[in-house]
Design an enzyme around this catalytic site. Structure first.
Site, PDB file in Angstrom:
ATOM      1  N   HIS A 227      -3.860  -4.507  -0.274  1.00 30.11           N
ATOM      2  CA  HIS A 227      -3.468  -5.195   0.954  1.00 30.11           C
ATOM      3  C   HIS A 227      -3.569  -6.704   0.733  1.00 30.11           C
ATOM      4  CE1 HIS A 227      -3.430  -1.647   3.610  1.00 30.11           C
ATOM      5  NE2 HIS A 227      -4.352  -1.192   2.785  1.00 30.11           N
TER       6      HIS A 227
ATOM      7  N   CYS B 103       0.842  -1.190   0.000  1.00 35.16           N
ATOM      8  CA  CYS B 103       0.000   0.000   0.000  1.00 35.16           C
ATOM      9  C   CYS B 103       0.887   1.252   0.000  1.00 35.16           C
ATOM     10  CB  CYS B 103      -0.987  -0.052   1.166  1.00 35.16           C
ATOM     11  SG  CYS B 103      -2.370   1.099   0.987  1.00 35.16           S
TER      12      CYS B 103
ATOM     13  N   GLU C  59      -2.840  -9.116   2.645  1.00 33.84           N
ATOM     14  CA  GLU C  59      -3.311  -9.817   3.843  1.00 33.84           C
ATOM     15  C   GLU C  59      -4.816  -9.677   4.040  1.00 33.84           C
ATOM     16  OE1 GLU C  59      -2.708  -5.627   5.314  1.00 33.84           O
ATOM     17  OE2 GLU C  59      -1.847  -6.944   3.773  1.00 33.84           O
TER      18      GLU C  59
END
Length: 205
Positions: free
Chosen positions: A180, A79, A182
């Site tokens: 992102h 990011c 994750e």
């Protein structure tokens, strides 16, 4: 061990937990020796570009990130962390970045909603070890600025948000993901796992 750089502006917990879920040891750290001694390095980031660069520069971590990249150690920016890898940003004025990759972060400009937020499909632009075993799929974005690389050879994947938007970059063993991973389901976790596999570490038993 995977070093997750703590400079006060990252989604440290979620990234750390994702790395551990994939079976690797993660350490959230601001210690230069631990970062440079790690098998791989992750530079997360949430917030404003200028604030992040100030924190990195004042702490001495900007030079540590540059050293890690120059050493050939696998490095992943996530990011804002991806944007910081580039030369500059126009977010709230002109700010110098880490200069590891050529290009700049620019604000979205047009008659559409900003920030760009939600699930968008990746389109791979070239082969990369990050894409091993993967087909193009959806990942989760939240950003108001996007990167324009000066060198198209660093552009690994794009998404579409009223224009082609840089999603994944890479040169050598330096990579960046605007989204992102994750928080991006199976596709994001596989991308993260493929990065970790470049670090030469074995998953924990």
């Amino acid at each position: 061990m995977i070093a997750i750089i703590d400079y006060g502006m990252g989604n440290l917990h979620s990234v750390s937990k994702a790395v551990e879920r994939l079976g690797w040891e993660a350490e959230v750290t601001s210690d230069p020796a631990h970062i440079l001694g790690a098998d791989g390095v992750i530079l997360p980031g949430v917030g404003a570009f200028g604030d992040a660069m100030r924190e990195l520069s004042e702490s001495g971590l900007a030079d540590v990130v540059r050293q890690a990249a120059a050493s050939g150690k696998p490095l992943l920016g996530i990011c804002l962390g991806m944007q910081l890898l580039f030369g500059e940003s126009e977010e709230h004025g002109q700010h110098e970045g880490l200069g590891i990759l050529p290009g700049r972060a620019m604000r979205f400009a047009g008659e559409y909603k900003v920030p760009h937020m939600g699930w968008n499909r990746l389109a791979f632009r070239q082969d990369s070890p990050l894409f091993e075993g993967l087909e193009e799929g959806y990942v989760y974005f939240v950003h108001s600025y996007h990167v324009k690389p000066d060198d198209e050879s660093v552009l690994l994947a794009v998404t579409d948000y009223y224009q082609p938007v840089t999603a994944i970059v890479g040169r050598g063993r330096v990579f960046g993901m605007q989204f992102h991973p994750e928080k991006s389901g199976d596709v994001g976790m596989r991308l993260l796992a493929n990065f970790l596999s470049l670090c030469g570490t074995k998953p924990q038993a």
